[in-house]
Design a protein around this motif. Structure first.
Motif, PDB file in Angstrom:
ATOM      1  N   LEU A 147       0.903  -1.122  -0.060  1.00  0.00           N
ATOM      2  CA  LEU A 147      -0.104   0.099  -0.057  1.00  0.00           C
ATOM      3  C   LEU A 147       0.827   1.150   0.002  1.00  0.00           C
ATOM      4  O   LEU A 147       0.225   2.286  -0.451  1.00  0.00           O
ATOM      5  N   THR A 148       2.121   1.228   0.458  1.00  0.00           N
ATOM      6  CA  THR A 148       2.857   2.378   0.125  1.00  0.00           C
ATOM      7  C   THR A 148       4.057   2.275  -0.857  1.00  0.00           C
ATOM      8  O   THR A 148       4.502   3.226  -1.279  1.00  0.00           O
ATOM      9  N   LEU A 198      -8.276  -1.315  -7.658  1.00  0.00           N
ATOM     10  CA  LEU A 198      -7.399  -0.089  -7.421  1.00  0.00           C
ATOM     11  C   LEU A 198      -8.119   0.849  -6.701  1.00  0.00           C
ATOM     12  O   LEU A 198      -7.388   1.345  -5.864  1.00  0.00           O
ATOM     13  N   ILE A 199      -9.434   1.052  -6.913  1.00  0.00           N
ATOM     14  CA  ILE A 199      -9.834   2.161  -6.081  1.00  0.00           C
ATOM     15  C   ILE A 199     -10.078   1.756  -4.618  1.00  0.00           C
ATOM     16  O   ILE A 199      -9.874   2.519  -3.748  1.00  0.00           O
ATOM     17  N   ALA A 204      -8.152  -0.215  -3.186  1.00  0.00           N
ATOM     18  CA  ALA A 204      -6.663  -0.343  -2.660  1.00  0.00           C
ATOM     19  C   ALA A 204      -6.389   1.097  -2.202  1.00  0.00           C
ATOM     20  O   ALA A 204      -5.682   1.319  -1.173  1.00  0.00           O
ATOM     21  N   GLY A 205      -7.037   2.103  -2.922  1.00  0.00           N
ATOM     22  CA  GLY A 205      -6.759   3.413  -2.575  1.00  0.00           C
ATOM     23  C   GLY A 205      -7.334   3.863  -1.354  1.00  0.00           C
ATOM     24  O   GLY A 205      -6.574   4.340  -0.506  1.00  0.00           O
ATOM     25  N   ILE A 206      -8.499   3.458  -0.901  1.00  0.00           N
ATOM     26  CA  ILE A 206      -9.165   3.543   0.047  1.00  0.00           C
ATOM     27  C   ILE A 206      -8.326   2.942   1.273  1.00  0.00           C
ATOM     28  O   ILE A 206      -8.317   3.498   2.309  1.00  0.00           O
ATOM     29  N   ALA A 260      -5.417   2.406   1.304  1.00  0.00           N
ATOM     30  CA  ALA A 260      -3.998   3.106   1.388  1.00  0.00           C
ATOM     31  C   ALA A 260      -4.211   4.126   2.383  1.00  0.00           C
ATOM     32  O   ALA A 260      -3.331   4.615   3.321  1.00  0.00           O
ATOM     33  N   LEU A 261      -5.327   4.808   2.098  1.00  0.00           N
ATOM     34  CA  LEU A 261      -5.766   5.967   2.922  1.00  0.00           C
ATOM     35  C   LEU A 261      -5.792   5.418   4.516  1.00  0.00           C
ATOM     36  O   LEU A 261      -5.360   6.242   5.190  1.00  0.00           O
ATOM     37  N   LEU A 279      -2.282  14.769  -1.364  1.00  0.00           N
ATOM     38  CA  LEU A 279      -2.886  13.456  -1.295  1.00  0.00           C
ATOM     39  C   LEU A 279      -2.392  12.667  -2.772  1.00  0.00           C
ATOM     40  O   LEU A 279      -2.197  11.603  -2.664  1.00  0.00           O
ATOM     41  N   ALA A 339       0.319   7.335  -1.873  1.00  0.00           N
ATOM     42  CA  ALA A 339      -0.158   6.327  -2.192  1.00  0.00           C
ATOM     43  C   ALA A 339      -1.501   6.449  -2.831  1.00  0.00           C
ATOM     44  O   ALA A 339      -1.762   5.888  -3.759  1.00  0.00           O
ATOM     45  N   PRO A 340      -2.489   6.808  -1.832  1.00  0.00           N
ATOM     46  CA  PRO A 340      -3.822   6.684  -2.255  1.00  0.00           C
ATOM     47  C   PRO A 340      -4.338   7.420  -3.753  1.00  0.00           C
ATOM     48  O   PRO A 340      -5.066   6.659  -4.235  1.00  0.00           O
ATOM     49  N   GLY A 341      -3.485   8.466  -3.718  1.00  0.00           N
ATOM     50  CA  GLY A 341      -3.775   9.194  -4.712  1.00  0.00           C
ATOM     51  C   GLY A 341      -3.482   8.249  -6.133  1.00  0.00           C
ATOM     52  O   GLY A 341      -3.987   8.362  -7.117  1.00  0.00           O
ATOM     53  N   PHE A 374      -3.484   5.223  -6.477  1.00  0.00           N
ATOM     54  CA  PHE A 374      -4.301   3.877  -6.732  1.00  0.00           C
ATOM     55  C   PHE A 374      -5.469   4.649  -7.408  1.00  0.00           C
ATOM     56  O   PHE A 374      -6.293   4.140  -8.486  1.00  0.00           O
ATOM     57  N   PHE A 375      -5.991   5.800  -6.765  1.00  0.00           N
ATOM     58  CA  PHE A 375      -7.288   6.468  -7.355  1.00  0.00           C
ATOM     59  C   PHE A 375      -7.148   6.957  -8.711  1.00  0.00           C
ATOM     60  O   PHE A 375      -7.948   6.503  -9.802  1.00  0.00           O
ATOM     61  N   ALA A 427      -4.998   5.673 -10.981  1.00  0.00           N
ATOM     62  CA  ALA A 427      -4.956   4.552 -11.936  1.00  0.00           C
ATOM     63  C   ALA A 427      -6.347   4.039 -12.012  1.00  0.00           C
ATOM     64  O   ALA A 427      -6.795   3.427 -13.176  1.00  0.00           O
ATOM     65  N   GLY A 428      -7.006   3.807 -10.985  1.00  0.00           N
ATOM     66  CA  GLY A 428      -8.506   3.005 -11.249  1.00  0.00           C
ATOM     67  C   GLY A 428      -9.318   4.090 -12.055  1.00  0.00           C
ATOM     68  O   GLY A 428     -10.138   3.293 -13.050  1.00  0.00           O
ATOM     69  N   PHE A 429      -9.353   5.442 -11.639  1.00  0.00           N
ATOM     70  CA  PHE A 429     -10.098   6.235 -12.680  1.00  0.00           C
ATOM     71  C   PHE A 429      -9.856   6.159 -14.041  1.00  0.00           C
ATOM     72  O   PHE A 429     -10.443   6.226 -14.823  1.00  0.00           O
TER      73      PHE A 429
END
Lengths: 196, 217
Positions: A22-23, A177-178, A180-182, A184-185, B190, B194-196, B198-199, B201-203
């Motif tokens: 996640l990082t 992926l989205i 995973a983003g949440i 990671a958050l 953000l 990391a979260p940015g 992932f978001f 790439a997903g979008f």
């Protein structure tokens, strides 16, 4: 005592604050591919924990006792990947001999692991951060646990998501992926607790 | 995929590659873009895209490594025993990754430091291995080089797209130059984290799938 606290810090940092997936985004391919069911994720996760811990220790020995004395440091990429591949092969053969049920559970995942970039990633990070032998082993072990934690959580979410309606273009890798983003958050909440 | 090549019409360097050159390029860059369609090589796509500069260097590395390793795998395709071909492929790929890594260390030390372990991780990038295994073992060397380079370029384009978005909105800069003045734009940090990644790439995958779906209908 000080050494012990240092190792504990590395262990927990590898799981939570510096989660390899996640990082550092490593091991995404199998993370996206195999996270459909909790059962298979446990198998793959366990195989990753095991391989990561032992190959990082093994590669540490190879690097500092073979490559450095021979001034072949720049060959580390190729040597590391061969060590990993050989280790996986040997483990597969041993497991096949020793325990049938364990082989059935882990066997199919082991070949996948050779190309899991998280394994090689851990070996390269341990060199960049100048870890000692014990630290490398603990770092590899902790990173494996962290990766397993992430893939387990994702598999749980995806299992429950089967019944929910996802927009068409987002199905599969997009939504994973989205999520995973949440995740990671959420894991960012741990940051600052331990610094390595 | 071989069916597709069989129907392909000759174009460009057709003579050299048996008339499959144009379709191979199109396949690699657009139709079968490795990141969007096969979702391969996502690890580095997320890790190096916080800056456009890093993304471009990484893309160049992949073009080089995929093209060269495809060429050599293709040259050796009749000599390699099937049982050990994986390890031969890995060894070839690793050789070119080491060459690129040494080149970066010699001439662009700062960039080498920033990319850290991700250059070495090209070895385990599924795109390179996938092209060697799926394409180079069955096609002649020149066509394999074209295929490797096309896939590398396809990868580079997606990386650049993600990186432009992340660097522009995350830091307000592009290639290190200020693009959005901090006087009126507050960078959204953000996106650099990391979260940015992932978001974004997903979008991006969502948008491209949606556009493609509409075209097919």
């Amino acid at each position: 005592m000080e050494a012990f606290t240092g190792l504990t810090a590395i262990f927990f940092a590898a799981i939570f604050t510096n989660n390899i997936l996640l990082t550092n985004y490593l091991g995404m391919c199998s993370f996206l591919g195999v996270s459909r069911e909790v059962k298979t994720s446990i198998g793959l996760g366990a195989a990753v924990v095991f391989t990561m811990a032992f190959t990082s220790a093994l590669n540490w020995l190879v690097y500092y006792y073979v490559l450095i004395p021979m001034h072949l440091g720049h060959f580390r990429f190729i040597v590391f990947i061969i060590v990993i591949a050989a280790f996986v092969q040997v483990v597969e053969m041993i497991i096949e001999r020793v325990s049938e049920p364990l082989y059935n559970a882990l066997g199919i995942f082991l070949p996948l692991i050779t190309v899991n970039c998280a394994i090689l990633g851990v070996c390269l990070f341990m060199l960049i951060r100048d870890y000692t032998f014990a630290e490398s082993f603990i770092y590899g072990f902790g990173s494996g646990i962290g990766w397993m934690l992430a893939i387990l959580a994702m598999a749980g979410i995806r299992q429950n998501m089967k019944r929910s309606k996802v927009p068409k273009g987002l199905e599969g890798p997009g939504i994973t992926l989205i999520i995973a983003g949440i995740m990671a958050l959420a894991f960012m909440g741990f940051s600052g607790m331990i610094n390595i | 995929m071989s069916d597709h090549h069989a129907q392909a019409k000759s174009s460009g360097c057709g003579g050299l590659c048996g008339g499959k050159c144009g379709s191979t390029i199109q396949d690699g860059v657009i139709k079968n873009n490795p990141i969007i369609h096969q979702v391969l090589g996502v690890c580095s796509a997320l890790a190096v895209t916080s800056k456009l500069e890093n993304a471009l260097v990484m893309g160049a590395a992949l073009v080089f490594v995929t093209a060269m390793s495809n060429a050599f795998v293709s040259l050796l395709r009749h000599l390699m025993p099937r049982r050990i071909r994986m390890i031969v492929e890995v060894a070839i790929i690793a050789t070119f990754v080491i060459i690129f890594d040494q080149f970066l260390k010699a001439f662009y030390w700062d960039m080498s430091k920033q990319l850290g372990p991700y250059v070495g991780l090209i070895i385990t990038n599924c795109i390179v291995m996938g092209r060697a295994e799926a394409f180079a073992t069955q096609n002649p060397p020149l066509l394999s080089i074209v295929d490797g380079a096309a896939n590398g370029i396809g990868y580079m384009i997606i990386l650049a797209l993600i990186a432009v978005f992340r660097e522009l909105l995350g830091a307000g800069t592009l290639l290190g130059y200020t693009a959005l003045s901090t006087a009126w734009y507050e960078p959204n940090v953000l996106l650099m984290l990391a979260p940015g990644a992932f978001f974004t790439a997903g979008f991006l995958i969502w948008i491209i799938n949606a556009l493609r779906g509409r075209k097919d209908v």
